[in-house]
Design a protein around this motif. Structure first.
Motif, short mmCIF file in Angstrom:
data_model
loop_
_atom_site.label_atom_id
_atom_site.label_comp_id
_atom_site.label_asym_id
_atom_site.label_seq_id
_atom_site.Cartn_x
_atom_site.Cartn_y
_atom_site.Cartn_z
N PRO A 7 0.86 -1.20 0.00
CA PRO A 7 0.00 0.00 0.00
C PRO A 7 0.89 1.24 0.00
O PRO A 7 1.14 1.86 1.03
CB PRO A 7 -0.80 -0.14 1.29
CG PRO A 7 0.08 -0.95 2.18
CD PRO A 7 0.86 -1.88 1.30
N PHE A 10 -0.10 4.64 1.67
CA PHE A 10 -0.24 4.50 3.12
C PHE A 10 1.13 4.40 3.79
O PHE A 10 1.42 5.10 4.76
CB PHE A 10 -1.08 3.25 3.44
CG PHE A 10 -1.33 3.02 4.90
CD1 PHE A 10 -2.33 3.71 5.57
CD2 PHE A 10 -0.57 2.10 5.60
CE1 PHE A 10 -2.55 3.50 6.93
CE2 PHE A 10 -0.79 1.88 6.95
CZ PHE A 10 -1.79 2.58 7.62
N TYR A 251 -4.54 3.54 13.40
CA TYR A 251 -4.90 2.21 12.91
C TYR A 251 -4.85 1.20 14.05
O TYR A 251 -4.17 1.41 15.07
CB TYR A 251 -3.91 1.78 11.81
CG TYR A 251 -2.50 2.24 12.10
CD1 TYR A 251 -1.69 1.56 13.02
CD2 TYR A 251 -1.99 3.40 11.53
CE1 TYR A 251 -0.43 2.02 13.34
CE2 TYR A 251 -0.71 3.87 11.84
CZ TYR A 251 0.06 3.16 12.75
OH TYR A 251 1.31 3.62 13.07
N ARG A 266 4.65 1.66 13.44
CA ARG A 266 3.96 1.40 12.18
C ARG A 266 3.66 -0.10 12.06
O ARG A 266 4.45 -0.93 12.51
CB ARG A 266 4.80 1.87 10.99
CG ARG A 266 4.90 3.36 10.85
CD ARG A 266 5.85 3.76 9.72
NE ARG A 266 7.24 3.55 10.08
CZ ARG A 266 8.25 3.51 9.21
NH1 ARG A 266 8.01 3.64 7.92
NH2 ARG A 266 9.49 3.33 9.64
N ASP A 277 -1.19 -1.69 5.29
CA ASP A 277 -2.40 -1.00 5.71
C ASP A 277 -3.37 -2.05 6.23
O ASP A 277 -4.00 -2.76 5.44
CB ASP A 277 -3.01 -0.24 4.53
CG ASP A 277 -4.25 0.55 4.92
OD1 ASP A 277 -4.73 0.38 6.05
OD2 ASP A 277 -4.72 1.34 4.09
N ARG A 280 -6.90 -2.52 4.72
CA ARG A 280 -7.06 -2.88 3.31
C ARG A 280 -6.46 -4.22 2.95
O ARG A 280 -6.95 -4.89 2.03
CB ARG A 280 -6.41 -1.80 2.43
CG ARG A 280 -7.07 -0.45 2.48
CD ARG A 280 -6.33 0.55 1.63
NE ARG A 280 -6.11 0.08 0.27
CZ ARG A 280 -5.28 0.64 -0.60
NH1 ARG A 280 -4.57 1.69 -0.23
NH2 ARG A 280 -5.16 0.16 -1.80
#
Length: 327
Positions: A7, A10, A251, A266, A277, A280
């Motif tokens: 992604p 992102f 997230y 992350r 991500d 997704r």
């Protein structure tokens, strides 16, 4: 994995947020509404909020966003107001939601007198807690610009931000620069190495002056709305408050055995060796999905350690352990 390609946008966005958090004094946030007429009409990828002279006072109040209507209400720090007289122009359900949010954040406090509930501010709101606002639009691949021109023209004509920047991973040519509004700065950012090169500095915009908001575009017609300096000031406060409470680690980490967290928080997939991500690309549609407990990550602690934002300040009552795990 549902999408075999990384992604890119992102991952680029999170890498840039982490870089800015490490190299500036800004409060960094992402995916914020940045218009006056309807905040969701224009979503800016990244917002940097530079601390102002009242920043420490603001940080002492709460680590959450304070509702703008609560700040603007007649409720003061010196005298309590009956709850039913707070924001009397609003429907009771909306008013109660604003008051409850402000109480939960620690900006309002309630007390009872003779069977009636009263509301007061716990402290005066520091109007000058933030300085410059910088809006950043991410476009890793300039070969696929999409609606980039319209987005940047909207930002410049409205002038909510003190400066607007385009961040890209692409090699930036003179042709690219000619297609980007002259007031927009350009950064070339490498998400792998975390290096940022300023190709063109942004011009200083005029947030203290009236602006023009692009409302809609049709063939042969563009609808605009004049925006006053006062409306812009209110929108800027809303953006700054939202950025302070939201941050950029917004997230949830995947409940997968391959899910890990980078040192800066992350979401990383060990199976595919890249930042992903979760919304997704992770879950039952991923061929490598292996159900497990998500990584035990306190993004609030990471943000407190790595930025000027302050977690659980003295002005906020302590919350039950675990409730803010992903805040």
């Amino acid at each position: 994995m549902a999408d075999t390609d990384a992604p890119r946008e992102f991952a680029f966005e999170l890498a840039l947020c982490s870089h800015l958090e490490a190299t500036t004094e800004w409060v960094v946030s992402r995916q914020l509404g940045a218009t006056v007429d309807r905040a969701g009409r224009r979503i800016v990828d990244v917002v940097g909020v530079a601390p102002g002279p009242g920043f420490d006072r603001r940080a002492e109040i709460t680590d959450r966003s304070v509702p703008i209507r609560a700040i603007e209400s007649d409720v003061g720090a010196g005298e309590a107001v009956p709850r039913n007289r707070v924001l009397p122009e609003m429907a009771s359900e909306t008013r109660d939601a604003i008051v409850d949010t402000a109480v939960d954040a620690g900006f309002f406090a309630t007390e009872r007198r003779d069977g009636r509930e009263y509301v007061r501010q716990t402290t005066r709101y520091p109007d000058e807690w933030f300085g410059r606002l910088v809006g950043i639009e991410n476009k890793p691949d300039l070969g696929d610009p999409g609606a980039l021109d319209r987005q940047l023209r909207t930002d410049v004509s409205l002038g909510l931000f003190d400066a607007v920047v385009l961040a890209t991973e692409s090699h930036v040519t003179r042709a690219h620069l000619n297609r980007i509004p002259a007031a927009v700065g350009v950064w070339r950012f490498d998400p792998e190495t975390g290096t940022r090169e300023e190709i063109r500095p942004p011009a200083s915009l005029s947030p203290d002056e009236p602006g023009i908001e692009l409302v809609a575009e049709r063939p042969l017609r563009t609808d605009v709305r004049p925006v006053t300096a006062g409306e812009k000031a209110r929108a800027r406060r809303r953006i700054a408050e939202r950025a302070y409470g939201k941050g950029w680690r917004t997230y949830d980490f995947p409940a997968c055995a391959h899910a890990e967290a980078t040192d800066d928080g992350r979401p990383y997939c060990a199976q595919f060796e890249r930042v992903v991500d979760p919304a997704r690309t992770c879950g039952d549609d991923c061929d490598a999905f292996d159900p497990a407990e998500p990584p035990d990550v306190s993004t609030g602690a990471l943000r407190d350690e790595r930025s000027t934002w302050r977690r659980d300040p003295p002005g906020v009552r302590r919350r039950q352990s675990g409730l803010d795990r992903y805040i």
